[in-house]
Each structure stands twice: as structure tokens, then as C-alpha cells.
Design an enzyme around this catalytic site. Structure first.
Site, PDB file in Angstrom:
ATOM      1  N   GLU A 203      25.372  54.541  32.453  1.00 47.76           N
ATOM      2  CA  GLU A 203      26.660  55.113  32.839  1.00 47.76           C
ATOM      3  C   GLU A 203      27.427  55.613  31.618  1.00 47.76           C
ATOM      4  O   GLU A 203      28.060  56.653  31.661  1.00 47.76           O
ATOM      5  CB  GLU A 203      27.507  54.083  33.605  1.00 47.76           C
ATOM      6  CG  GLU A 203      26.978  53.761  34.993  1.00 47.76           C
ATOM      7  CD  GLU A 203      26.935  54.987  35.906  1.00 47.76           C
ATOM      8  OE1 GLU A 203      27.613  55.983  35.614  1.00 47.76           O
ATOM      9  OE2 GLU A 203      26.202  54.942  36.903  1.00 47.76           O
TER      10      GLU A 203
ATOM     11  N   CYS B 103      26.184  69.841  46.362  1.00 53.49           N
ATOM     12  CA  CYS B 103      27.585  70.268  46.444  1.00 53.49           C
ATOM     13  C   CYS B 103      28.068  70.568  45.019  1.00 53.49           C
ATOM     14  O   CYS B 103      28.982  69.954  44.503  1.00 53.49           O
ATOM     15  CB  CYS B 103      28.421  69.156  47.079  1.00 53.49           C
ATOM     16  SG  CYS B 103      30.054  69.723  47.580  1.00 53.49           S
TER      17      CYS B 103
ATOM     18  N   CYS C 185      25.312  74.633  50.968  1.00 47.81           N
ATOM     19  CA  CYS C 185      25.800  73.994  52.194  1.00 47.81           C
ATOM     20  C   CYS C 185      24.740  73.960  53.292  1.00 47.81           C
ATOM     21  O   CYS C 185      24.705  73.032  54.092  1.00 47.81           O
ATOM     22  CB  CYS C 185      27.046  74.704  52.694  1.00 47.81           C
ATOM     23  SG  CYS C 185      28.390  74.596  51.517  1.00 47.81           S
TER      24      CYS C 185
ATOM     25  N   CYS D 182      22.854  70.848  53.042  1.00 48.94           N
ATOM     26  CA  CYS D 182      23.649  69.644  52.815  1.00 48.94           C
ATOM     27  C   CYS D 182      23.488  68.629  53.955  1.00 48.94           C
ATOM     28  O   CYS D 182      23.656  68.978  55.126  1.00 48.94           O
ATOM     29  CB  CYS D 182      25.114  70.035  52.677  1.00 48.94           C
ATOM     30  SG  CYS D 182      26.176  68.613  52.476  1.00 48.94           S
TER      31      CYS D 182
ATOM     32  N   CYS E 181      31.799  68.149  57.143  1.00 50.72           N
ATOM     33  CA  CYS E 181      32.525  68.798  56.049  1.00 50.72           C
ATOM     34  C   CYS E 181      33.615  69.735  56.581  1.00 50.72           C
ATOM     35  O   CYS E 181      33.333  70.753  57.206  1.00 50.72           O
ATOM     36  CB  CYS E 181      31.552  69.586  55.172  1.00 50.72           C
ATOM     37  SG  CYS E 181      32.383  70.407  53.812  1.00 50.72           S
TER      38      CYS E 181
END
Ligand code: SF4
Ligand code: ZN
Length: 542
Positions: A108, A250, A257, A260, A266
Site C-alpha cells: 500500500e 472505470c 462502461c 462494467c 450506475c
């Protein structure tokens, strides 16, 4: 989008790991199950402050069935399509919770502001060697803080990593809200959401959030949403899935899209499809899947037409005539809708979201700096570098002695001020007239437009540094380049060398740089990153 790979064995391991999640104790679960006694978001801290307006359900995940469906769709896609990344494998296969958390933590920290593809190799090497591999990743202070925090785990926490996001953030220096939540959800199965740049984008699009996504108020609401949305039984996978969606589908400019997995949830996509220009002109929101499974097109209301006309006339006549967006909750009242002055732009489709307030212009700053040179062993040049304070801009990095200057200070005055400043460092008088003006070097930091007025000065004989001064040392050119100096200082030295070369060889092109390094010395060149070992080493004696 990257290749789609299934790995059922891997998934089995992961499922085993995800057992026994820690459920977030407090938080906005109320968002999912609104009740008359609970408001969706945190109440204002101080009683006298006016209560912020509540966003409408348009911006929330208020239907539990839809939330469940969204979790299911997203996780199914993640299981099918996730990228095979080394830290995911480690998080899934490492039996020790502490080691697992450490592995996630390193990944991270490395991933902050660095692309996945760049990180993979460094990550693998770091986890094998745990030493000087930070070079090349930039963001030096990240590496330093990670080491400090790891030391604290060993020396003060008996080698045991804190077990909740709250404790991780509280007990480990440099571990912020995001990193703490990522470690806790991925390593320990704590049901807590994460919010990073990818998640901000996805959530803003899923729920048509057009208010400034960098404002603390909106960020707070997004955290509440992420906490409400996170899958209770597979929080780590869910969080990674949401981030993966933002990283691969995205994406900022041309989201896919059509591919997706959560397109039916959405609202930005729905919003884009209700504008005639958008869906039918191949806007980014309409991917390969076309309009086959689009939500039913909603007739365009007349106010919308009015808005489009107003916007067209604004473009033609340059007149601002904002018309409230019919798709927004209502003029002015909603904390999550776009500002009335910046209505929906149908040419942008779903990429209308997220929105950020315009960036502030960087502040202009000037500083005088001096490349102070002495002759060291075998008459090789050595430079004085001094350490910056441990907080603030470029905290803890080394630089040539520098002095902030007011704007528009006369050259003569700045030279005098710098001479006085240098005198304090080296403990002997410096004659202002002997400072050679090299020129100006400009460096843009994210929020500061910094100009360095560069001087040089060669000292004769040995110079003893004042032990009472903040850390300072003499370094050879090679040592300079592997020390923790900023890119700006490397530019300063380069400018100085160029100028000196011009002076010593007037009329000749610069063929060779003074002090050019021999091959195989192991040091990095100007402009390249520092070695972590160099940063962590105690300074050599002056
Ligand atoms: Fe993003 Fe498009 Fe998916 Fe909406 S449908 S979440 S805008 S990729
Ligand atoms: Zn709204």
C-alpha cells in the site's frame, strides 16, 4: 482492460482467509437500513453549527437489495478478472497475520502515487531483501516512515501488528486512514471500507456526486459510503475489487462502461443515457456492449432542452446563464450535486464525475543558494550540504545552504544576506563580492513555484564546521548524488557545473562534465532516485 484470468484455487485460499471478519463497530450501517431515529451521516460536531443539508437518496446506497446486488456483481467480476499481483498472493497465502499485514502495508505504501506496473518489481525485491530498494520509487519520506513504523512494531509492540484500522492508524507513524483500512480489511478481514482516488471516481459516478471531490466534507461522505457498501464477508476482496474497477474499467478519461460489472447500478451512466447526444454518439460511457442492456431511455424533459439551449447560447455569446440541472436534486440545497454554476456537460458523459475545485495557482517563492566548494582529498572538489528541518517542505532532505528571499530584493542585497547566512554555517567571514552569480534555477513543487538564485564560492584551505549547527557535511560529487538531496538541488549543481565549464573553456561546447562519474561506481546520476541506504545512513563526519 487487462487479461481476464480465473484462478479457482487462489479463490479458495482467499475465501479461507476471509473467515471471521471483524465487523465495524460504529459507522454508517444506518445508510443501508435507514430508520427514523438515525440520520444517514455523522451529526455536526458542535451544537450551534447549522446542520449540513442531507443529500437525497439519489446519492446514497439506500436500498439494501441493490447494495447486495452490487456487492455480488462486483465480487463475481473480481473473482473472474482480477490481476494477478504479488501482494495479493502473499496476502492470501501467508499464514502469519503479522507478516500478512506487513506485506499488505508495504504494497500500500509503495502504491501511493506509483503505478502498479512500476511497483511489482520493487515489491518483489523489497520483500526478498528488505533493504535499499526504495530507489526509483520516489517519495522518499514514505520509505523512511515505513522503516520507523516497522521499528516501532518490533521494539514497542513486541513484533505484533495492531489488529484494527483504528489501532493501525493510531499506533503506527505514517499510517493514514486509507492504509490502515486497507491493511485491516485485506489482512484481518475487518469490514471497513477504503477510499482512494479510484474509489472516489467509482463512487462519484455510481451516485452522481458532482460536488468538489477533494473537499473534506465530500471525502467524509465517501468514507461513510464505502463503509456502508463494503461486503461484510469478503471486505478485503470487495475493497480491492472497487479499486481494481477504478484502475481498469472505470478509468478517468474513457471508462469502459459497456464492460462494467456494476453498470446497472450506475447513476452517472443512467444520467448520460437520458441525454440524447450522449448515448447515441458513442460517448465513453457506452462501451462495446452498446445500448442492449441500457436502462430504458427516459424522455428528455423540456427544462433539460432549455438548459442545453442556454449552454449553447452561453458558448456563442459568452454570457453565463446557469439553469438548474433537472437531473440534480434541486438548486443549491444538495451537498453532493455539482455547483449550479457548473452544470452537467453532455459532451463528457459519465466523466462529468468526479469533479474537483480548480487547483490553486502555485505560490511563487525565491531563495538564494550557494554551491560552496572546498578541495578535499587529492584536491577533488567537495560541496557543503546542510539538512533541512524535520518538518515542512522537503523535510529532512539535504541541500546547499539556502536562504529564503523576499520577492524583488536587489541582487546586491541578496548577495549580502547570503554571505551572512554562509558565515553562520562555516564560522568564518564570507565576502559578498566573492560570491559568483550562476543564474536562476526554477523548480515546480506541487504548490510552490520555487526560484533558486544560484551562487558559487570556492574556499581555500580546510573549513571546520560548527558542531553546534544543525547537521551539515562535506560531500564529493558522487556522495552528493546518492545523498538525500532534492531534484531541485541536483538542478542547482548541474547549472553550476555548466557555468563553470563555460568559464573555464570559453568558446568550446561542453563535451565533458567535470567530475563525471566512472562507470560501475554504484552511485546514481543526477536526476535519478536516491538509494534508501544512503538516506538511512548517518551522515559522514565533516
Ligand atoms: Fe464507471 Fe461506467 Fe461502470 Fe459507471 S458504468 S461505474 S461510469 S465504468
Ligand atoms: Zn444532489
Amino acid at each position: 482492460m487487462g487479461s481476464c484470468r480465473c484462478s479457482s484455487a487462489w479463490q479458495r485460499v482467499r475465501r479461507g482467509l476471509a473467515a471471521g471478519p471483524v465487523v465495524l463497530q460504529s459507522g454508517p450501517a444506518a445508510l443501508l437500513h435507514p430508520s427514523p431515529s438515525l440520520t444517514p451521516y455523522r451529526p455536526p460536531a458542535a451544537a450551534p453549527a447549522p446542520a449540513p443539508a442531507s443529500p437525497s437518496s439519489r446519492h446514497l446506497f439506500s436500498d439494501p437489495a441493490e447494495t447486495e446486488a452490487l456487492r455480488r456483481d462486483l465480487l463475481a467480476w473480481y473473482d473472474r478478472c482480477k490481476r494477478d499481483l504479488p501482494w495479493r498472493t502473499r496476502a492470501a497465502t501467508e499464514p502469519s497475520a503479522d507478516r500478512r499485514a506487513y506485506a499488505v502495508w508495504v504494497s500500500e505504501v509503495m502504491l501511493q502515487q506509483t503505478q502498479v506496473a512500476t511497483v511489482i518489481d520493487y515489491y518483489n525485491r523489497w520483500m526478498q531483501e528488505v533493504n535499499e530498494l526504495w530507489a526509483g520509487l520516489g517519495y522518499y519520506s514514505r520509505g523512511k516512515r515505513l522503516q520507523e513504523a516497522a521499528r516501532k512494531v518490533v521494539s514497542e509492540l513486541a513484533g505484533q501488528m495492531p489488529r484494527t484500522a483504528e489501532d493501525l492508524q493510531k499506533l503506527l507513524p505514517g499510517v493514514g486512514r486509507y492504509t490502515a483500512a486497507a491493511i485491516a480489511s485485506i489482512s484481518y478481514g475487518q469490514a471497513t471500507g477504503v477510499v482512494d482516488g479510484n474509489v472516489i471516481r467509482v463512487l462519484c459516478r455510481l451516485r452522481c456526486i458532482g460536488a468538489d471531490s477533494s473537499s473534506p466534507a465530500v471525502i467524509d461522505r465517501l468514507w461513510d459510503m464505502a463503509n456502508a457498501l463494503v461486503d461484510r464477508s469478503r471486505p478485503g476482496d470487495f475493497n480491492q475489487a472497487l479499486m481494481e474497477l477504478g484502475a481498469t474499467v472505470c478509468v478517468p478519461k474513457a471508462p469502459l462502461c459497456g464492460e462494467c460489472p456494476v453498470k446497472q447500478h450506475c447513476r452517472a451512466r443512467l444520467r448520460a443515457s437520458t441525454t440524447p447526444e450522449s448515448g447515441l454518439k458513442g460517448l465513453p460511457c457506452v462501451g462495446q456492449g452498446g445500448l442492449v442492456d441500457e436502462p430504458a431511455l427516459i424522455p428528455v424533459p423540456s427544462l433539460q432542452v432549455e438548459k442545453e439551449l442556454a449552454s449553447a447560447s452561453q458558448k456563442l455569446l459568452g454570457k453565463a446563464t446557469p439553469v438548474p440541472d433537472v437531473e440534480d436534486c434541486g438548486a443549491g440545497g444538495c451537498p453532493l450535486c455539482p455547483p449550479a454554476a457548473e452544470p452537467w456537460d453532455s459532451s463528457l458523459g459519465v466523466t462529468n464525475f468526479p469533479r474537483k475545485a480548480a487547483k490553486k495557482q502555485p505560490r511563487a517563492a525565491r531563495a538564494a543558494t550557494c554551491v560552496l566548494e572546498r578541495r578535499g582529498c587529492h584536491r577533488a572538489p567537495e560541496y557543503l550540504i546542510v539538512q533541512r528541518p524535520s518538518s515542512g517542505l522537503l523535510a529532512g532532505l539535504w541541500e546547499f545552504p539556502s536562504l529564503p528571499l523576499p520577492q524583488d530584493l536587489q541582487e546586491e542585497k541578496q548577495r549580502e544576506a547570503l554571505a551572512e547566512h554562509l558565515q553562520a554555517w562555516i564560522g568564518q567571514p564570507v565576502v559578498a563580492a566573492e560570491l559568483q552569480l550562476i543564474g536562476e534555477v526554477v523548480h515546480i513543487f506541487s504548490h510552490i513555484h520555487q526560484t533558486y538564485v544560484v551562487y558559487s564560492l570556492s574556499l581555500d584551505g580546510d573549513v571546520t564546521l560548527d558542531a553546534a549547527s544543525p547537521p551539515s557535511r562535506w560531500v564529493t560529487e558522487e556522495e552528493f548524488h546518492v545523498s538525500a538531496v532534492s531534484t531541485a538541488m541536483k538542478k542547482v549543481l548541474k547549472a553550476c557545473e555548466k557555468q563553470q565549464e563555460k568559464r573555464s573553456n570559453p568558446g568550446q561546447g561542453s563535451k565533458r562534465k567535470r567530475g563525471a562519474k566512472a562507470q560501475g561506481t554504484g552511485s546514481t546520476g543526477p536526476g535519478t532516485q536516491l538509494s534508501l541506504r544512503a538516506f538511512l545512513q548517518p551522515p559522514t563526519a565533516p
